[in-house]
Design a protein around this motif. Structure first.
Motif, mmCIF file in Angstrom:
data_model
loop_
_atom_site.group_PDB
_atom_site.id
_atom_site.type_symbol
_atom_site.label_atom_id
_atom_site.label_comp_id
_atom_site.label_asym_id
_atom_site.label_seq_id
_atom_site.Cartn_x
_atom_site.Cartn_y
_atom_site.Cartn_z
ATOM 1 N N UNK A 135 30.424 42.550 36.904
ATOM 2 C CA UNK A 135 31.648 42.821 36.154
ATOM 3 C C UNK A 135 32.854 42.685 37.069
ATOM 4 N N UNK A 136 33.916 42.090 36.567
ATOM 5 C CA UNK A 136 35.171 42.005 37.303
ATOM 6 C C UNK A 136 36.313 41.924 36.301
ATOM 7 N N UNK A 137 37.520 42.308 36.714
ATOM 8 C CA UNK A 137 38.643 42.254 35.777
ATOM 9 C C UNK A 137 39.014 40.820 35.418
ATOM 10 N N UNK A 138 39.580 40.641 34.234
ATOM 11 C CA UNK A 138 40.106 39.320 33.885
ATOM 12 C C UNK A 138 41.266 38.995 34.825
ATOM 13 N N UNK A 139 41.391 37.716 35.173
ATOM 14 C CA UNK A 139 42.393 37.329 36.157
ATOM 15 C C UNK A 139 42.873 35.910 35.859
ATOM 16 N N UNK A 140 44.015 35.578 36.441
ATOM 17 C CA UNK A 140 44.511 34.197 36.408
ATOM 18 C C UNK A 140 45.252 33.933 37.717
ATOM 19 N N UNK A 141 45.123 32.711 38.254
ATOM 20 C CA UNK A 141 45.988 32.321 39.371
ATOM 21 C C UNK A 141 47.376 32.027 38.843
ATOM 22 N N UNK A 142 48.396 32.355 39.620
ATOM 23 C CA UNK A 142 49.769 32.184 39.187
ATOM 24 C C UNK A 142 50.420 31.011 39.904
ATOM 25 N N UNK A 143 51.183 30.223 39.154
ATOM 26 C CA UNK A 143 51.905 29.094 39.720
ATOM 27 C C UNK A 143 53.283 29.507 40.198
ATOM 28 N N UNK A 144 54.172 28.546 40.336
ATOM 29 C CA UNK A 144 55.500 28.829 40.900
ATOM 30 C C UNK A 144 56.499 29.446 39.922
ATOM 31 N N UNK A 157 48.875 45.352 35.179
ATOM 32 C CA UNK A 157 48.286 44.261 35.944
ATOM 33 C C UNK A 157 48.520 44.489 37.431
ATOM 34 N N UNK A 158 47.636 43.898 38.232
ATOM 35 C CA UNK A 158 47.782 43.920 39.683
ATOM 36 C C UNK A 158 48.162 42.512 40.126
ATOM 37 N N UNK A 159 49.218 42.417 40.909
ATOM 38 C CA UNK A 159 49.652 41.149 41.504
ATOM 39 C C UNK A 159 49.267 41.199 42.981
ATOM 40 N N UNK A 160 48.543 40.172 43.458
ATOM 41 C CA UNK A 160 48.104 40.214 44.854
ATOM 42 C C UNK A 160 48.061 38.810 45.446
ATOM 43 N N UNK A 204 43.844 42.148 35.592
ATOM 44 C CA UNK A 204 43.968 43.408 34.848
ATOM 45 C C UNK A 204 43.586 44.582 35.743
ATOM 46 N N UNK A 205 44.361 45.652 35.642
ATOM 47 C CA UNK A 205 44.086 46.858 36.410
ATOM 48 C C UNK A 205 42.946 47.632 35.768
ATOM 49 N N UNK A 206 41.963 47.986 36.566
ATOM 50 C CA UNK A 206 40.823 48.778 36.098
ATOM 51 C C UNK A 206 40.973 50.187 36.654
ATOM 52 N N UNK A 207 41.013 51.164 35.781
ATOM 53 C CA UNK A 207 41.186 52.547 36.204
ATOM 54 C C UNK A 207 39.824 53.183 36.451
ATOM 55 N N UNK A 208 39.702 53.881 37.561
ATOM 56 C CA UNK A 208 38.462 54.570 37.883
ATOM 57 C C UNK A 208 38.383 54.861 39.364
#
Length: 425
Positions: A135-144, A157-160, A204-208
């Motif tokens: 299991x892992x959070x849904x994610x997307x790579x971000x462009x410019x 959401x988490x930006x990293x 997506x941020x997962x709380x726990x």
């Protein structure tokens, strides 16, 4: 010096200094009679000397340690003959493995003939393909742009950054406007050692409850040494009201022998999917409602004093076990004990004073006061941009509080009481 039987002659090369100052590989190399070589930026070598850190036999200054070709050329110019190349800091893990492969020395090929360390984006994509059961959070790579690619993801959401380290540029956002601000912030940050990040990811941020697993891969199998409960705070970003980032406050470590099957299976699935067959690793997870959720993994020893904490809790010398698996000395054996130890990084004299009151029967409290920090103004002005992220993320602590004792709930409770005002809910 003499080299122990079974170990290759030559030098031990560490690419990147540890930021916690432990540099545990030093003792491992010296036990084997290997000359120790540290590769770092000229700026960080100067800063490290001001910090009074332990010395390597040879220091090799490289402007871009993240460039394996530059490191290789500098080592050759310094007449260094590597027999083992390991990484001391996450920023340089990619260069460290590439250098070992180019030189055809350990950890290549034991770590995996085709293995290369993956950044955070690549880890997610690889697990989706090779270990869909994780299991892992849904994610997307971000462009410019403004981050509109992440609109389908739920908030928060988490930006990293994909190739950051030490929590650098990891921000929590709760709306598209905050996401745009976070992206601007991350894009304007300088990665460790200088330079830009390779990519930025939104997830997506997962709380726990947050956990981290520490282990050694040996012939493709996960030897789990410890499981840590992470104590984490949310800190407002300086100059960015309403924008917050994460900072690890402390850890509570328990022997890996008592880890639940779901965590053991997750660790093994991560090794299988990434093709990592030998060497130290750590995996960060969040304990979600349906089980552990993968966050990220590292192909090195953890920082933040965790090597010492793992040994205090379990008796296992994580760095020594990594050396053994790379050099073929012996099969690493997980610790059988059920010990527990915890630590927090203190940021005020008040916290250190309060820690003295944690002493109670069956519990040992160790207060490790940090030396007064050197003044960065003592460095050349050109060093400061290179060290900007180090000064932002690895300064400010006045000491460390380490608590150990019999298994039970007292140690986590004591540490939580000490830093409850800093922890996020």
């Amino acid at each position: 010096m003499t080299v122990a039987a079974g170990n290759p002659p030559g030098d031990f090369v560490q690419v990147g200094a540890t930021r916690d100052g432990l540099d545990p590989y030093l003792a491992c190399a010296r036990r084997r009679g290997m000359r120790t070589v540290l590769v770092e930026t000229p700026a960080y070598l100067r800063w490290r000397r001001l910090l009074g850190r332990r010395e390597f036999d040879v220091e090799v200054a490289v402007a871009r340690p993240q460039d394996p070709d530059a490191v290789r050329a500098s080592l050759a110019a310094a007449a260094v003959a590597p027999a083992l190349v390991l990484t001391g800091f996450e920023r340089y893990v990619y260069a460290g493995f590439a250098l070992a492969r180019a030189l055809r020395v350990a950890p290549w090929p034991g770590a995996g003939d085709g293995f290369r360390p993956l950044d955070k984006r690549e880890q997610r994509e690889t697990l989706l393909r090779g270990a869909p059961q994780v299991a892992q959070p849904r994610f997307v790579p971000l462009g410019p742009g403004d981050g509109d690619e992440a609109d389908p993801l739920a908030f928060p959401q988490v930006i990293k950054p994909a190739d950051g380290g030490g929590g650098l540029g990891v921000l929590l956002v709760d709306g598209a406007a905050q996401r745009r601000r976070a992206l601007d912030r991350v894009r304007n940050l300088v990665n460790y050692g200088g330079g830009a990040f390779s990519a930025i990811v939104a997830e997506e941020f997962v709380k726990g409850p947050e956990l981290s697993l520490q282990g050694v891969a040996h012939e493709g199998g996960a030897v789990l040494l410890s499981v840590c409960e992470k104590l984490t705070s949310l800190e407002e970003v300086r100059g960015e009201p309403g924008l917050a980032g994460f900072r690890e406050v402390g850890h509570v470590a328990r022997a890996g022998g008592g880890a639940p099957p779901a965590l053991r299976e997750l660790a093994q699935a991560c090794l299988d999917a990434t093709g990592y067959r030998a060497g130290p690793f750590h995996v960060d997870v969040i304990q979600g409602p349906s089980g552990p959720v993968f966050v990220e993994m590292g192909f090195r020893l953890s920082g933040g004093g965790l090597v010492a904490l793992v040994e205090k809790a379990t008796g296992a010398d994580w760095a020594e076990l990594a050396f053994r698996t790379h050099l073929g000395d012996a099969v690493p054996v997980p610790p059988p004990g059920a010990g527990i130890a915890g630590q927090v990084s203190a940021v005020s004299e008040h916290e250190l004073t309060a820690a003295e009151a944690l002493q109670e029967p069956g519990v040992a409290v160790e207060i490790q006061r940090a030396a007064p920090p050197p003044d960065p103004a003592a460095l050349p002005a050109d060093d400061l941009p290179v060290l900007a992220s180090d000064l932002a993320r690895h300064t400010g602590a006045v000491g460390r509080v380490v608590v150990s004792g019999d298994p039970g709930d007292r140690i986590p409770a004591l540490l939580h009481s000490l830093v409850a005002h800093r922890l996020r809910g």
